[in-house]
Design a protein around this motif. Structure first.
Motif, short mmCIF file in Angstrom:
data_model
loop_
_atom_site.label_atom_id
_atom_site.label_comp_id
_atom_site.label_asym_id
_atom_site.label_seq_id
_atom_site.Cartn_x
_atom_site.Cartn_y
_atom_site.Cartn_z
N ILE A 75 0.83 -1.20 0.00
CA ILE A 75 0.00 0.00 0.00
C ILE A 75 0.86 1.26 0.00
CG2 ILE A 75 -1.71 1.31 1.34
CD1 ILE A 75 -2.64 -1.26 -0.27
N SER A 76 1.99 1.18 0.67
CA SER A 76 2.92 2.31 0.65
C SER A 76 3.42 2.57 -0.77
CB SER A 76 4.09 2.03 1.60
OG SER A 76 5.06 3.03 1.50
N GLU A 77 3.75 1.50 -1.49
CA GLU A 77 4.18 1.63 -2.90
C GLU A 77 3.04 2.18 -3.75
OE1 GLU A 77 6.25 -1.81 -4.56
OE2 GLU A 77 6.73 -2.44 -2.52
N LEU A 78 1.83 1.68 -3.53
CA LEU A 78 0.66 2.17 -4.26
C LEU A 78 0.46 3.66 -4.02
CD1 LEU A 78 -2.04 1.93 -5.81
CD2 LEU A 78 -3.07 1.12 -3.67
N ASP A 79 0.53 4.06 -2.76
CA ASP A 79 0.32 5.47 -2.43
C ASP A 79 1.34 6.39 -3.09
OD1 ASP A 79 -1.97 4.96 -0.97
OD2 ASP A 79 -0.92 4.87 0.96
N LYS A 80 2.59 5.94 -3.20
CA LYS A 80 3.60 6.75 -3.89
C LYS A 80 3.24 6.93 -5.36
CE LYS A 80 7.34 5.15 -0.91
NZ LYS A 80 8.47 4.21 -0.82
N ASP A 81 2.78 5.85 -5.98
CA ASP A 81 2.41 5.89 -7.39
C ASP A 81 1.22 6.82 -7.62
OD1 ASP A 81 2.43 4.99 -10.20
OD2 ASP A 81 0.60 3.91 -9.66
N ILE A 82 0.17 6.66 -6.81
CA ILE A 82 -1.02 7.48 -7.06
C ILE A 82 -0.83 8.94 -6.69
CG2 ILE A 82 -2.60 5.52 -6.99
CD1 ILE A 82 -3.46 6.33 -4.23
N LYS A 131 -11.01 -2.07 -2.92
CA LYS A 131 -10.07 -0.99 -2.63
C LYS A 131 -8.64 -1.51 -2.72
CE LYS A 131 -11.35 2.52 -1.14
NZ LYS A 131 -11.69 3.73 -1.87
N ARG A 132 -7.69 -0.59 -2.82
CA ARG A 132 -6.26 -0.82 -2.64
C ARG A 132 -5.66 -1.90 -3.53
NH1 ARG A 132 -4.20 3.15 0.27
NH2 ARG A 132 -4.05 3.48 -1.91
N MET A 133 -6.15 -1.98 -4.77
CA MET A 133 -5.60 -2.92 -5.75
C MET A 133 -4.25 -2.41 -6.23
SD MET A 133 -7.65 -5.57 -6.56
CE MET A 133 -6.99 -5.97 -8.17
N PHE A 134 -3.26 -3.30 -6.21
CA PHE A 134 -1.92 -2.91 -6.64
C PHE A 134 -1.11 -4.16 -6.97
CE2 PHE A 134 2.59 -2.00 -5.61
CZ PHE A 134 2.82 -0.96 -6.51
N VAL A 135 -0.35 -4.09 -8.05
CA VAL A 135 0.68 -5.08 -8.37
C VAL A 135 1.94 -4.30 -8.68
CG1 VAL A 135 1.42 -6.91 -9.95
CG2 VAL A 135 -0.98 -6.79 -9.21
N ALA A 140 -8.18 -5.28 -1.44
CA ALA A 140 -9.00 -5.33 -0.24
C ALA A 140 -10.44 -5.00 -0.62
CB ALA A 140 -8.49 -4.32 0.79
N PHE A 141 -11.34 -5.24 0.32
CA PHE A 141 -12.70 -4.78 0.14
C PHE A 141 -13.28 -4.39 1.48
CE2 PHE A 141 -13.41 -9.34 0.76
CZ PHE A 141 -14.52 -9.38 1.60
N LYS A 142 -14.31 -3.56 1.40
CA LYS A 142 -15.00 -3.13 2.61
C LYS A 142 -16.49 -3.02 2.29
CE LYS A 142 -14.64 1.88 2.04
NZ LYS A 142 -14.27 3.12 2.69
N LEU A 143 -17.27 -3.01 3.33
CA LEU A 143 -18.70 -2.80 3.18
C LEU A 143 -18.94 -1.42 2.61
CD1 LEU A 143 -21.73 -3.43 3.76
CD2 LEU A 143 -21.34 -2.45 6.03
N HIS A 188 -10.92 -6.81 5.33
CA HIS A 188 -10.58 -7.93 4.45
C HIS A 188 -9.54 -7.50 3.41
CE1 HIS A 188 -14.67 -8.51 5.99
NE2 HIS A 188 -14.27 -9.75 6.17
N ALA A 189 -8.35 -8.04 3.54
CA ALA A 189 -7.25 -7.69 2.63
C ALA A 189 -6.64 -8.97 2.06
CB ALA A 189 -6.20 -6.88 3.36
N ILE A 190 -6.00 -8.82 0.93
CA ILE A 190 -5.36 -9.94 0.24
C ILE A 190 -3.95 -9.53 -0.14
CG2 ILE A 190 -5.35 -11.13 -1.99
CD1 ILE A 190 -8.30 -11.56 -1.67
N VAL A 191 -3.02 -10.47 -0.02
CA VAL A 191 -1.66 -10.26 -0.51
C VAL A 191 -1.33 -11.41 -1.45
CG1 VAL A 191 0.78 -10.04 0.09
CG2 VAL A 191 -0.95 -9.05 1.60
N ALA A 192 -0.77 -11.06 -2.60
CA ALA A 192 -0.32 -12.07 -3.57
C ALA A 192 1.20 -12.17 -3.48
CB ALA A 192 -0.73 -11.66 -4.99
N TYR A 193 1.68 -13.40 -3.50
CA TYR A 193 3.11 -13.68 -3.42
C TYR A 193 3.54 -14.42 -4.68
CZ TYR A 193 2.62 -12.60 1.54
OH TYR A 193 2.37 -11.97 2.73
N ASP A 194 4.71 -14.06 -5.17
CA ASP A 194 5.34 -14.77 -6.29
C ASP A 194 6.62 -15.38 -5.74
OD1 ASP A 194 6.27 -15.73 -8.68
OD2 ASP A 194 6.30 -13.79 -9.70
#
Length: 151
Positions: free
Chosen positions: A18-25, A74-78, A62-65, A47-53
């Motif tokens: 999310i820190s990387e995402l925030d810098k980009d946006i 929310k907070r989609m980033f690769v 993530a998602f929220k109500l 509810h958050a998800i992390v993808a690992y390679d």
């Protein structure tokens, strides 16, 4: 090999992504960043998800109500080095599955016109452009999407 885990916003890998995402946006949003930034806090996200390679955290979501049976993605980033491997679609599919398990019927999301890759991802995954909702009503640069997850 991509592995996706379900977690929460306190996950250290989620926080780093999310820190990387925030810098980009911040760069992309320019002068409008402070307006959009207020809607990107994680305090209402459970509810958050992390993808690992191969064990390295490369993507998040993530998602929220939003209201009723509607979940807001929310907070989609690769990270840039990992793009083009279908990771974002896998994250989005997992978010939808999790939301469906929790009895949500619809997912919505917002992105900006400065994010053509996010618009493409949404369309590719069955999201349809909809009227701007909530805080994005009347915001020219916002593009809002909706998808039924009942199937």
């Amino acid at each position: 090999m991509i592995t996706i885990i379900r977690t929460n916003p306190e996950n250290i890998d989620f926080i780093q992504l999310i820190s990387e995402l925030d810098k980009d946006i911040k760069v992309r949003d320019g002068e409008e960043h402070s307006f959009y930034d207020q809607f990107n806090k994680t305090d209402s996200i459970k509810h958050a998800i992390v993808a690992y390679d191969c064990g390295t955290a490369v993507g998040s979501g993530a998602f929220k109500l939003y209201k009723g049976e509607i979940a807001e993605i929310k907070r989609m980033f690769v990270n840039p080095e990992s793009r083009g491997k279908n990771i974002a679609s896998q994250i989005l599919e997992e978010l939808e599955s999790w939301a469906k398990e929790l009895s949500f019927t619809t997912c919505i999301l917002e992105t900006g016109k400065r994010y053509p890759e996010a618009i493409g991802l949404s369309k590719k995954n069955g999201y349809r452009i909809t009227t701007n909702y909530g805080q994005y009503e009347g915001i020219e640069d916002s593009v809002c999407f909706s998808k039924s997850i009942l199937k």
